[in-house]
Design a protein around this motif. Structure first.
Motif: not given
Ligand code: AMP
Ligand code: GLY
Length: 403
Positions: A98, A136, A138, A148, A150, A171-174, A178, A200, A210, A254, A264
């Motif tokens: 990642k 998030v 990962k 992963v 959240i 990382e920032e949550f988007l 999807e 998922k 997931n 996203m 990813e």
């Protein structure tokens, strides 16, 4: 022409099923190692991939799963002068790490979520202060969909740090829809496949842990032609050019208010996305695959049937956690009586009896004139199949049907 498909899951069964329908003269399909479903449309060959390809004299090999790619199967085939569709081990790091992927996105100007990489939990705690919630986390390496987390708040983030060990990405949550976007690449050029959506989470309404994917569908309205061009220009071509990428490049996107952002990369076809894709593909797939392996994809296109395709995954009780195997499977032929195809994933044949051997067991796939019809056809076929503990989502493609 002899074509070898490496793998033993539903994705590879769907590939073999499609390749076996090729109108090209003299196509013979082999699977390594294959499964009972693939055995209906291909000759299964055991052993290491290169040895299997040499034993059958494969003219073209297509790799399904990521593990052999990361291990360098493409490099080994090319060193022997064998044609193969897939990325080198070096390019496969886009999926294997990642951190490597995120650094690559930024260097190449590929849109992605804002992030920081950290070496351990104590650095992660410092970095978390620079993000809001949800956030998030990962894990760096291959984690079979389980790396992963959240976190909705600080407590959940702390709990996540107890599970994820070693280097990770924060990382920032988007927010957005999807989309699984897959392109076939030859090191210079790329051809997009139709867009798909995966499901998922294990339970209806995207609840629960997931999984590798509980179902997927492909439909013309998932991505507009303009969005498809945008993704090719902003995501796929920059990657192909920077890495001489060949094989299938799968961008998990996203679709945000600011345009597509990459969550990813996978360096292979999706599973179960491949099942509805193969069911819906109108073109013969052999010429494009051969062109990809020979570096002459320029000018190739893939045609799709206008009607959507839907794949519902039937899973073992307990999946994605611990599950039992060895349960007898009934009803596959009845399910296939009206045009649905039952792609086999975790199955084995024992004393002439088909039984479960994995978490995701079958991918029941059907098409229709519109999405409600495709959904109805898939679930009607699902209704014919039974095995002890079988479970599946009831809402595959349901959100797409109301869009
Ligand atoms: P990944 O393995 O990176 O694709 O992450 C697995 C799943 O977590 C994705 O399919 C998303 O549903 C979710 N996810 C990952 N990253 C983000 C993000 N930055 N914002 C929102 N959801 C995410
Ligand atoms: N279905 C998600 C994947 O293949 O990675």
């Amino acid at each position: 022409m002899k074509i070898l498909v490496i793998g033993s899951g539903g994705r590879e069964h769907a590939l073999c099923w499609k390749l076996a329908q090729s109108k090209q003269a003299g196509i013979e399909v082999f699977a390594n190692p294959g499964n009972p479903g693939m055995a209906k449309v291909a000759t299964c060959v055991p052993g290491e991939p290169l040895a299997a390809a040499e034993a059958v004299g494969a003219d073209l090999t297509v790799v399904g799963p990521e593990a052999p790619l990361v291990a360098g199967v493409v490099d080994a085939f090319r060193a022997r002068g064998r044609k193969i569709v897939g990325p080198t081990a070096s390019a496969a790091r886009l999926e294997g790490s990642k951190i490597f992927a995120k650094n690559f996105f930024v260097q190449s100007g590929i849109p992605t979520a804002r992030y920081e990489t950290v070496d351990d939990a104590s650095h992660a705690r410092l970095a978390l202060g620079r993000f809001g919630y949800p956030v998030v986390l990962k894990a760096d390496g291959l984690a079979a969909g389980k790396g992963v987390i959240i976190a909705q708040n600080a407590e959940e983030a702390e709990a996540a740090l107890g599970t994820l060990k070693g280097p990770m990405v924060i990382e920032e949550f988007l927010r957005g829809e999807e989309v699984s976007f897959i392109a076939l690449c030859d090191g210079k050029d790329a051809v997009p496949l139709a867009a798909t959506q995966d499901h998922k989470a294990v339970f209806d309404g995207d609840r629960g842990p997931n999984t590798g994917g509980m179902g997927a569908y492909s439909a013309a309205n998932i991505l507009s032609d303009a969005d498809t061009r945008m993704v090719m220009e902003r995501v796929i071509y920059p990657t192909v050019q920077a890495m001489d990428f060949s094989g299938f490049l799968y961008a998990g996107l996203m679709m945000t208010a600011d345009g597509p952002k990459v969550l990813e990369f996978n360096v292979r076809l999706g599973d179960p996305e491949t099942q509805p894709l193969m069911h819906r593909m109108k073109s013969d797939f052999v010429p494009a695959l051969l062109a990809a392996a020979e570096g002459r994809l320029a000018g190739q296109t893939l045609e799709w049937n206008p009607g959507p395709s839907v794949c519902v995954v039937l899973a073992s009780a307990g999946y994605p956690g611990a599950y039992e195997t060895g349960k007898e499977i009934t009803g596959v032929e009845a399910a296939e009586a009206h045009g649905a195809v039952v792609f086999q994933a975790g199955t084995r044949m024992l004393h002439g009896r088909l039984e479960t051997s994995g978490g995701r067991v079958l991918g029941v796939t059907a098409s229709g004139l519109d999405l409600p019809a495709a959904i109805a056809a898939s679930y009607e076929a699902v209704g014919k199949i039974a095995f002890n503990g079988m479970h599946y989502r009831q809402d595959i493609a349901a959100k797409g049907a109301v869009r």
